[in-house]
Design a protein around this motif. Structure first.
Motif, PDB file in Angstrom:
ATOM      1  N   GLU A  92       0.829  -1.214   0.000  1.00 16.56           N
ATOM      2  CA  GLU A  92       0.000   0.000   0.000  1.00 16.56           C
ATOM      3  C   GLU A  92       0.865   1.266   0.000  1.00 16.56           C
ATOM      4  O   GLU A  92       0.393   2.345  -0.363  1.00 16.56           O
ATOM      5  CB  GLU A  92      -0.911   0.029   1.232  1.00 16.56           C
ATOM      6  CG  GLU A  92      -1.994  -1.046   1.237  1.00 16.56           C
ATOM      7  CD  GLU A  92      -1.515  -2.367   1.827  1.00 16.56           C
ATOM      8  OE1 GLU A  92      -0.280  -2.555   2.010  1.00 16.56           O
ATOM      9  OE2 GLU A  92      -2.374  -3.221   2.100  1.00 16.56           O
ATOM     10  N   ILE A  93       2.085   1.157   0.469  1.00 18.82           N
ATOM     11  CA  ILE A  93       2.969   2.330   0.504  1.00 18.82           C
ATOM     12  C   ILE A  93       4.108   2.130  -0.495  1.00 18.82           C
ATOM     13  O   ILE A  93       4.207   2.859  -1.477  1.00 18.82           O
ATOM     14  CB  ILE A  93       3.504   2.576   1.934  1.00 18.82           C
ATOM     15  CG1 ILE A  93       2.338   2.846   2.892  1.00 18.82           C
ATOM     16  CG2 ILE A  93       4.481   3.773   1.932  1.00 18.82           C
ATOM     17  CD1 ILE A  93       2.743   3.113   4.324  1.00 18.82           C
ATOM     18  N   GLY A  94       4.953   1.141  -0.264  1.00 15.08           N
ATOM     19  CA  GLY A  94       6.034   0.853  -1.203  1.00 15.08           C
ATOM     20  C   GLY A  94       6.990   2.027  -1.365  1.00 15.08           C
ATOM     21  O   GLY A  94       6.925   3.019  -0.622  1.00 15.08           O
ATOM     22  N   GLY A  95       7.864   1.905  -2.321  1.00 14.74           N
ATOM     23  CA  GLY A  95       8.834   2.966  -2.564  1.00 14.74           C
ATOM     24  C   GLY A  95       8.176   4.237  -3.068  1.00 14.74           C
ATOM     25  O   GLY A  95       8.542   5.347  -2.675  1.00 14.74           O
ATOM     26  N   THR A  96       7.166   4.070  -3.905  1.00 11.17           N
ATOM     27  CA  THR A  96       6.495   5.244  -4.463  1.00 11.17           C
ATOM     28  C   THR A  96       5.820   6.056  -3.368  1.00 11.17           C
ATOM     29  O   THR A  96       5.939   7.281  -3.320  1.00 11.17           O
ATOM     30  CB  THR A  96       5.443   4.802  -5.501  1.00 11.17           C
ATOM     31  OG1 THR A  96       6.094   3.960  -6.448  1.00 11.17           O
ATOM     32  CG2 THR A  96       4.847   5.993  -6.214  1.00 11.17           C
ATOM     33  N   GLY A  97       5.129   5.367  -2.467  1.00 10.81           N
ATOM     34  CA  GLY A  97       4.442   6.063  -1.386  1.00 10.81           C
ATOM     35  C   GLY A  97       5.432   6.782  -0.477  1.00 10.81           C
ATOM     36  O   GLY A  97       5.221   7.920  -0.068  1.00 10.81           O
ATOM     37  N   GLN A  98       6.524   6.096  -0.180  1.00 15.86           N
ATOM     38  CA  GLN A  98       7.512   6.711   0.702  1.00 15.86           C
ATOM     39  C   GLN A  98       8.108   7.955   0.060  1.00 15.86           C
ATOM     40  O   GLN A  98       8.335   8.967   0.722  1.00 15.86           O
ATOM     41  CB  GLN A  98       8.610   5.711   1.051  1.00 15.86           C
ATOM     42  CG  GLN A  98       9.513   6.202   2.159  1.00 15.86           C
ATOM     43  CD  GLN A  98       8.745   6.532   3.433  1.00 15.86           C
ATOM     44  OE1 GLN A  98       7.969   5.745   3.941  1.00 15.86           O
ATOM     45  NE2 GLN A  98       8.935   7.753   3.940  1.00 15.86           N
ATOM     46  N   ARG A  99       8.339   7.882  -1.231  1.00  9.07           N
ATOM     47  CA  ARG A  99       8.895   9.060  -1.912  1.00  9.07           C
ATOM     48  C   ARG A  99       7.870  10.178  -1.975  1.00  9.07           C
ATOM     49  O   ARG A  99       8.205  11.355  -1.914  1.00  9.07           O
ATOM     50  CB  ARG A  99       9.383   8.655  -3.302  1.00  9.07           C
ATOM     51  CG  ARG A  99      10.658   7.802  -3.215  1.00  9.07           C
ATOM     52  CD  ARG A  99      10.811   6.894  -4.377  1.00  9.07           C
ATOM     53  NE  ARG A  99      11.169   7.613  -5.587  1.00  9.07           N
ATOM     54  CZ  ARG A  99      10.922   7.153  -6.817  1.00  9.07           C
ATOM     55  NH1 ARG A  99      10.309   6.002  -6.968  1.00  9.07           N
ATOM     56  NH2 ARG A  99      11.286   7.852  -7.859  1.00  9.07           N
ATOM     57  N   LYS A 100       6.593   9.786  -2.052  1.00  9.69           N
ATOM     58  CA  LYS A 100       5.530  10.796  -2.008  1.00  9.69           C
ATOM     59  C   LYS A 100       5.568  11.524  -0.669  1.00  9.69           C
ATOM     60  O   LYS A 100       5.455  12.749  -0.603  1.00  9.69           O
ATOM     61  CB  LYS A 100       4.171  10.100  -2.152  1.00  9.69           C
ATOM     62  CG  LYS A 100       3.400  10.467  -3.392  1.00  9.69           C
ATOM     63  CD  LYS A 100       1.989   9.897  -3.260  1.00  9.69           C
ATOM     64  CE  LYS A 100       1.581   9.212  -4.543  1.00  9.69           C
ATOM     65  NZ  LYS A 100       0.304   8.501  -4.398  1.00  9.69           N
ATOM     66  N   LEU A 101       5.707  10.752   0.416  1.00  9.05           N
ATOM     67  CA  LEU A 101       5.775  11.368   1.742  1.00  9.05           C
ATOM     68  C   LEU A 101       6.947  12.329   1.823  1.00  9.05           C
ATOM     69  O   LEU A 101       6.824  13.453   2.315  1.00  9.05           O
ATOM     70  CB  LEU A 101       5.901  10.294   2.831  1.00  9.05           C
ATOM     71  CG  LEU A 101       4.632   9.530   3.202  1.00  9.05           C
ATOM     72  CD1 LEU A 101       4.956   8.381   4.143  1.00  9.05           C
ATOM     73  CD2 LEU A 101       3.617  10.467   3.849  1.00  9.05           C
ATOM     74  N   LEU A 102       8.082  11.893   1.304  1.00  6.90           N
ATOM     75  CA  LEU A 102       9.279  12.731   1.392  1.00  6.90           C
ATOM     76  C   LEU A 102       9.129  14.004   0.548  1.00  6.90           C
ATOM     77  O   LEU A 102       9.785  15.010   0.813  1.00  6.90           O
ATOM     78  CB  LEU A 102      10.512  11.937   0.955  1.00  6.90           C
ATOM     79  CG  LEU A 102      11.002  10.919   1.995  1.00  6.90           C
ATOM     80  CD1 LEU A 102      11.888   9.864   1.371  1.00  6.90           C
ATOM     81  CD2 LEU A 102      11.746  11.634   3.131  1.00  6.90           C
ATOM     82  N   SER A 103       8.280  13.950  -0.445  1.00  8.51           N
ATOM     83  CA  SER A 103       8.074  15.131  -1.293  1.00  8.51           C
ATOM     84  C   SER A 103       6.894  15.970  -0.817  1.00  8.51           C
ATOM     85  O   SER A 103       6.549  16.958  -1.456  1.00  8.51           O
ATOM     86  CB  SER A 103       7.795  14.689  -2.730  1.00  8.51           C
ATOM     87  OG  SER A 103       8.818  13.858  -3.195  1.00  8.51           O
ATOM     88  N   SER A 104       6.251  15.553   0.286  1.00  7.43           N
ATOM     89  CA  SER A 104       5.034  16.238   0.714  1.00  7.43           C
ATOM     90  C   SER A 104       5.332  17.286   1.781  1.00  7.43           C
ATOM     91  O   SER A 104       6.415  17.321   2.361  1.00  7.43           O
ATOM     92  CB  SER A 104       4.027  15.228   1.266  1.00  7.43           C
ATOM     93  OG  SER A 104       4.486  14.718   2.499  1.00  7.43           O
ATOM     94  N   SER A 105       4.340  18.153   2.000  1.00  2.76           N
ATOM     95  CA  SER A 105       4.498  19.184   3.022  1.00  2.76           C
ATOM     96  C   SER A 105       3.220  19.286   3.836  1.00  2.76           C
ATOM     97  O   SER A 105       2.118  19.190   3.300  1.00  2.76           O
ATOM     98  CB  SER A 105       4.811  20.522   2.356  1.00  2.76           C
ATOM     99  OG  SER A 105       3.791  20.859   1.444  1.00  2.76           O
ATOM    100  N   VAL A 106       3.398  19.483   5.132  1.00  4.08           N
ATOM    101  CA  VAL A 106       2.265  19.561   6.053  1.00  4.08           C
ATOM    102  C   VAL A 106       2.471  20.763   6.964  1.00  4.08           C
ATOM    103  O   VAL A 106       3.577  20.970   7.473  1.00  4.08           O
ATOM    104  CB  VAL A 106       2.151  18.273   6.907  1.00  4.08           C
ATOM    105  CG1 VAL A 106       1.025  18.386   7.926  1.00  4.08           C
ATOM    106  CG2 VAL A 106       1.951  17.046   6.018  1.00  4.08           C
ATOM    107  N   LEU A 107       1.416  21.548   7.144  1.00  2.00           N
ATOM    108  CA  LEU A 107       1.498  22.662   8.083  1.00  2.00           C
ATOM    109  C   LEU A 107       0.773  22.275   9.366  1.00  2.00           C
ATOM    110  O   LEU A 107      -0.391  21.877   9.331  1.00  2.00           O
ATOM    111  CB  LEU A 107       0.862  23.923   7.483  1.00  2.00           C
ATOM    112  CG  LEU A 107       0.958  25.159   8.385  1.00  2.00           C
ATOM    113  CD1 LEU A 107       2.406  25.650   8.487  1.00  2.00           C
ATOM    114  CD2 LEU A 107       0.069  26.293   7.885  1.00  2.00           C
ATOM    115  N   VAL A 108       1.469  22.398  10.481  1.00  2.00           N
ATOM    116  CA  VAL A 108       0.873  22.081  11.782  1.00  2.00           C
ATOM    117  C   VAL A 108       0.640  23.389  12.528  1.00  2.00           C
ATOM    118  O   VAL A 108       1.585  24.154  12.755  1.00  2.00           O
ATOM    119  CB  VAL A 108       1.786  21.139  12.594  1.00  2.00           C
ATOM    120  CG1 VAL A 108       1.175  20.847  13.965  1.00  2.00           C
ATOM    121  CG2 VAL A 108       2.022  19.838  11.832  1.00  2.00           C
ATOM    122  N   ILE A 109      -0.619  23.630  12.880  1.00  3.43           N
ATOM    123  CA  ILE A 109      -0.960  24.849  13.612  1.00  3.43           C
ATOM    124  C   ILE A 109      -0.879  24.532  15.100  1.00  3.43           C
ATOM    125  O   ILE A 109      -1.713  23.793  15.626  1.00  3.43           O
ATOM    126  CB  ILE A 109      -2.393  25.336  13.277  1.00  3.43           C
ATOM    127  CG1 ILE A 109      -2.658  25.339  11.770  1.00  3.43           C
ATOM    128  CG2 ILE A 109      -2.647  26.702  13.913  1.00  3.43           C
ATOM    129  CD1 ILE A 109      -1.902  26.346  10.983  1.00  3.43           C
TER     130      ILE A 109
END
Lengths: 97, 376
Positions: free
Chosen positions: B125-142
């Motif tokens: 469900e995650i695999g290498g593609t998912g992990q790379r997606k996470l590494l390329s993602s951004s999250v703002l925490v208020i």
């Protein structure tokens, strides 16, 4: 018809510290009336001057917001669960003063 | 079960295999196949693996023409009839090896990252593609408070590439009962700095962008626009409505939660599917709701809920499962009761309804009748 009314922590002091109450009534409105007879002031916390549910409070019958049913006229059946959900701000120390 | 699989050997490596281009080995996964291969052709091991036993960065490995980074890395399972290709990057595709598949613009994983995230990547469900997606993602925490603290820890550990943290407060001794990202020696320091330092120690892959400021109508859009997802850990109504409206205007997914004593509410607002104002059109009048300092908060509840928020954020990034959108999760930790109720978009919502009357950020302190005090 007895339904279970779940009271949020924020309102429990008004109903003698209870979290779950069993209340008789045919509609949600009737149940709130009964509740108010037993614990005067409850209705005023939940409803505004026009008798509508206050905008920072939601009342659910089972998993549905009564705004999308028949509001206070929504019929309640034996075994139904009414949940009162007030807006909560928290996450830390400071909130409304 | 072990399966015979074929391994294609890239030209530069054939001098170690007696010029064989294809070798058959029995293995369950790529790691085992390469190990078998190295056992059979001892010269290969030093070519494929570094001193630490990690696959060298310049060695590309494919299973059926898919790079294993897009699968589960070295843990990628293989079956009878599969073909593994081992091709040093220097050789490119020029030697007749399978051409590298078209790549998304995602980061490449280092061998260290392949290990760090191996428990993610082994899951299809995650695999290498998912992990790379996470590494390329951004999250703002208020807020780096009760909810933000555990959420940031998990987002960082999971490898979310960029985490913005908004908080103007400093760490106080009374925060430490639940704000687990901060430590006793951080008392008095800005929370965003303390959070950034902790994240660095957990996962150097993650960039923390600290905003040591209150979120206001003047800066909210500018800050939020640079992020994929927003996680709301604010503790007051003005900020809650501000974050909601800004996310509606910018069409950002918002993972929202609030906690009171032993109870919590959690939900996800997706663009076009309702917002906080659909749920609560107006805040309670000032004084109607006691604050956490007066009422108290069960520290571990904020951990539980912050972790649920992080779960929802990661699911959104990976497009996994069903989010809490359209549902409000109600948690009562004393009864340990979890329930969801339905949540609907209100077509008459002033912000996200069919005919919105609020189309830009307003004065939220006036709207709530209180000053914004803090957001931790």
């Amino acid at each position: 018809m007895a339904v279970e009314v779940r009271v949020p922590a924020i309102l429990q002091s008004v109903v003698g510290g209870q979290k779950v109450l069993r209340v008789e009534g045919r509609t949600v409105g009737e149940i709130l009336d009964r509740l108010d007879q037993e614990f005067p002031g409850v209705k005023k916390l939940l409803l505004d001057e026009d008798g509508q549910v206050r905008r920072h409070i939601n009342i659910y019958l089972n998993d549905e917001d009564i705004r999308f049913l028949q509001r206070l006229e929504t019929p309640a059946r034996d075994g139904d669960i009414i949940s009162i959900l007030p807006a909560l701000a928290g996450g830390g120390i400071h909130a409304l003063r | 079960m072990k399966m015979p699989v074929r391994v294609y050997i890239g030209t530069p490596l054939r001098r170690f295999t007696g010029n064989l281009a294809r070798v058959e080995v029995e293995a369950r996964d790529v790691a085992e196949a390469l190990d078998r291969l190295s056992a059979r052709f001892p010269g290969l091991r030093a070519e494929l693996f570094d001193e630490a036993g990690q696959l060298r960065r310049y060695v590309n490995v494919y299973v059926n023409n898919q790079e294993i980074e897009d699968l589960a890395g070295p843990n990628t399972q293989v079956r009878d009839g599969d073909e593994i290709a081992v091709v040093p990057a220097l050789a490119g595709g020029a030697d007749g090896a399978p051409a590298a598949p078209a790549r998304e613009k995602l980061v490449r994983l280092t061998p260290e990252q392949v290990i760090r995230y191996s428990r993610h990547m082994i899951m299809p469900e995650i695999g290498g593609t998912g992990q790379r997606k996470l590494l390329s993602s951004s999250v703002l925490v208020i807020g780096a408070g009760g909810l933000g603290a555990p959420a940031i820890l998990y987002l960082a550990a999971a490898g979310v590439g960029r985490i913005g943290v908004v908080d103007f407060d400093v760490v106080d001794l009374s925060n430490l009962q639940r704000q687990v990202i901060h430590t006793t020696d951080a008392i008095g320091r800005p929370k965003v700095e303390s959070a950034r330092d902790t994240v660095r120690r957990i996962n150097p892959d993650v960039e923390v962008v600290p905003y040591n400021t209150a979120l206001t109508s003047a800066n909210a859009l500018d800050i939020i626009k640079d992020y994929d997802v927003v996680l709301n850990g604010s503790d007051n109504f003005p900020t809650r409505y501000l974050v909601n409206d800004a996310c509606v205007f910018l069409r950002k997914p918002l993972v929202d939660a609030s906690v009171f004593k032993f109870d919590a509410q959690v939900t996800v607002f997706l663009p076009g599917q309702g917002c906080y104002r659909c749920l609560y059109p107006a805040p309670p009048p000032p004084g109607a709701v006691p604050n956490c300092a007066e009422a108290g908060v069960f520290g571990v509840v904020t951990g539980l809920v912050g972790a649920i928020q992080a779960t929802e954020v990661i699911k959104l990034i990976l497009e996994l499962g069903e989010s809490l959108a359209g549902r409000l999760l109600l948690i009562d930790t004393l009864a340990m009761d979890f329930r969801t109720v339905k949540l609907r978009r209100n077509p008459n919502c002033p912000v996200c309804g069919d005919n919105p009357t609020i189309t830009q950020l307003i004065d939220y302190e006036a709207f709530c009748g209180v000053p914004v005090l803090a957001q931790s």
